[in-house]
Design a protein around this motif. Structure first.
Motif, mmCIF file in Angstrom:
data_model
loop_
_atom_site.group_PDB
_atom_site.id
_atom_site.type_symbol
_atom_site.label_atom_id
_atom_site.label_comp_id
_atom_site.label_asym_id
_atom_site.label_seq_id
_atom_site.Cartn_x
_atom_site.Cartn_y
_atom_site.Cartn_z
ATOM 1 N N ASN A 40 -7.078 7.687 -12.293
ATOM 2 C CA ASN A 40 -7.763 8.360 -13.397
ATOM 3 C C ASN A 40 -8.857 9.306 -12.903
ATOM 4 O O ASN A 40 -9.663 9.784 -13.697
ATOM 5 N N SER A 41 -8.869 9.572 -11.597
ATOM 6 C CA SER A 41 -9.854 10.503 -11.048
ATOM 7 C C SER A 41 -9.276 11.917 -11.063
ATOM 8 O O SER A 41 -8.126 12.122 -11.431
ATOM 9 N N LYS A 42 -10.079 12.867 -10.614
ATOM 10 C CA LYS A 42 -9.621 14.258 -10.535
ATOM 11 C C LYS A 42 -9.104 14.599 -9.137
ATOM 12 O O LYS A 42 -8.760 15.745 -8.874
ATOM 13 N N ASP A 43 -9.057 13.598 -8.255
ATOM 14 C CA ASP A 43 -8.690 13.829 -6.864
ATOM 15 C C ASP A 43 -7.332 13.219 -6.541
ATOM 16 O O ASP A 43 -6.910 12.241 -7.154
ATOM 17 N N THR A 44 -6.665 13.769 -5.543
ATOM 18 C CA THR A 44 -5.447 13.168 -5.013
ATOM 19 C C THR A 44 -5.873 12.153 -3.954
ATOM 20 O O THR A 44 -6.706 12.455 -3.093
ATOM 21 N N VAL A 45 -5.311 10.945 -4.029
ATOM 22 C CA VAL A 45 -5.688 9.871 -3.120
ATOM 23 C C VAL A 45 -4.431 9.249 -2.516
ATOM 24 O O VAL A 45 -3.344 9.338 -3.085
ATOM 25 N N GLN A 46 -4.621 8.626 -1.368
ATOM 26 C CA GLN A 46 -3.533 7.899 -0.730
ATOM 27 C C GLN A 46 -4.011 6.501 -0.384
ATOM 28 O O GLN A 46 -5.115 6.307 0.123
ATOM 29 N N LEU A 47 -3.159 5.507 -0.660
ATOM 30 C CA LEU A 47 -3.443 4.128 -0.297
ATOM 31 C C LEU A 47 -3.070 3.946 1.170
ATOM 32 O O LEU A 47 -1.928 4.188 1.552
ATOM 33 N N LEU A 48 -4.045 3.543 1.978
ATOM 34 C CA LEU A 48 -3.818 3.393 3.415
ATOM 35 C C LEU A 48 -3.586 1.948 3.839
ATOM 36 O O LEU A 48 -2.686 1.658 4.621
ATOM 37 N N GLU A 49 -4.437 1.038 3.341
ATOM 38 C CA GLU A 49 -4.405 -0.354 3.791
ATOM 39 C C GLU A 49 -4.711 -1.292 2.638
ATOM 40 O O GLU A 49 -5.283 -0.887 1.624
ATOM 41 N N ARG A 50 -4.331 -2.563 2.843
ATOM 42 C CA ARG A 50 -4.647 -3.608 1.876
ATOM 43 C C ARG A 50 -5.367 -4.743 2.600
ATOM 44 O O ARG A 50 -5.156 -4.964 3.794
ATOM 45 N N PHE A 51 -6.218 -5.440 1.860
ATOM 46 C CA PHE A 51 -6.894 -6.632 2.367
ATOM 47 C C PHE A 51 -6.913 -7.657 1.242
ATOM 48 O O PHE A 51 -7.408 -7.376 0.151
ATOM 49 N N TRP A 52 -6.327 -8.818 1.485
ATOM 50 C CA TRP A 52 -6.255 -9.891 0.489
ATOM 51 C C TRP A 52 -7.016 -11.119 0.968
ATOM 52 O O TRP A 52 -6.986 -11.457 2.157
ATOM 53 N N VAL A 53 -7.644 -11.802 0.032
ATOM 54 C CA VAL A 53 -8.192 -13.135 0.239
ATOM 55 C C VAL A 53 -7.411 -14.036 -0.714
ATOM 56 O O VAL A 53 -7.421 -13.813 -1.929
ATOM 57 N N ILE A 54 -6.718 -15.024 -0.142
ATOM 58 C CA ILE A 54 -5.876 -15.909 -0.940
ATOM 59 C C ILE A 54 -6.480 -17.311 -0.919
ATOM 60 O O ILE A 54 -6.656 -17.901 0.152
ATOM 61 N N PHE A 55 -6.800 -17.819 -2.088
ATOM 62 C CA PHE A 55 -7.385 -19.146 -2.248
ATOM 63 C C PHE A 55 -6.299 -20.103 -2.723
ATOM 64 O O PHE A 55 -5.627 -19.834 -3.719
ATOM 65 N N ASP A 56 -6.110 -21.201 -2.018
ATOM 66 C CA ASP A 56 -5.143 -22.230 -2.383
ATOM 67 C C ASP A 56 -5.928 -23.536 -2.456
ATOM 68 O O ASP A 56 -6.556 -23.927 -1.472
ATOM 69 N N ALA A 57 -5.887 -24.227 -3.596
ATOM 70 C CA ALA A 57 -6.692 -25.433 -3.775
ATOM 71 C C ALA A 57 -6.362 -26.515 -2.741
ATOM 72 O O ALA A 57 -7.193 -27.380 -2.470
ATOM 73 N N LEU A 58 -5.174 -26.485 -2.143
ATOM 74 C CA LEU A 58 -4.772 -27.502 -1.169
ATOM 75 C C LEU A 58 -4.651 -26.963 0.256
ATOM 76 O O LEU A 58 -4.070 -27.606 1.124
ATOM 77 N N ASN A 59 -5.201 -25.788 0.511
ATOM 78 C CA ASN A 59 -5.030 -25.178 1.821
ATOM 79 C C ASN A 59 -6.281 -24.372 2.172
ATOM 80 O O ASN A 59 -7.134 -24.124 1.332
#
Length: 128
Positions: A40-59
């Protein structure tokens, strides 16, 4: 649906429980998450990388990072929407995921982080 807007980039997330699956001799709960990235911005963007934090109640908390998403580094013009689906496997019946995408403005070459809102993964719907 979970949503977050950072620098005009809107991230929307929907989740679904797929059922129990075995990986080797260990049983996991399989979840799908559907992500919509809306520029929704006025600029062209590219997704380069992802970073996830995954929470598991048993792990332990798991951290996942890498280039792009589902093998792609999409370029989004203003008003473009990019959608993808991926999966997560938890030992527990409940957990959560959140993180960020590293993006770049293709004109100015400014890199910036876009927040992925933390979303719940549960085998049964819960009431708030």
């Amino acid at each position: 649906m979970f949503q977050q807007v950072t620098k005009g980039i809107k991230i929307s997330v929907k989740t679904s429980f797929l059922g129990a699956v075995y990986r080797g001799e260990q049983q996991y709960n399989a979840f799908s998450y559907f992500i919509s990235i809306e520029n929704n911005s006025k600029d062209t963007v590219q997704l380069l990388e992802r970073f996830w934090v995954i929470f598991d109640a048993l792990n332990d908390i798991e951290y996942v990072e890498g280039e792009g998403v589902v093998g792609e580094t999409p370029i989004l013009q203003p008003n473009d929407i990019y959608n993808y689906r991926s999966n997560c496997f938890l030992l527990s019946t409940t957990g959560a995921m959140g993180g960020n995408y590293k993006m770049i403005n293709t004109e100015t070459l400014e890199e910036f982080l876009v927040i992925i809102p933390t979303f719940q993964l549960t085998t049964t719907p819960t009431l708030n």
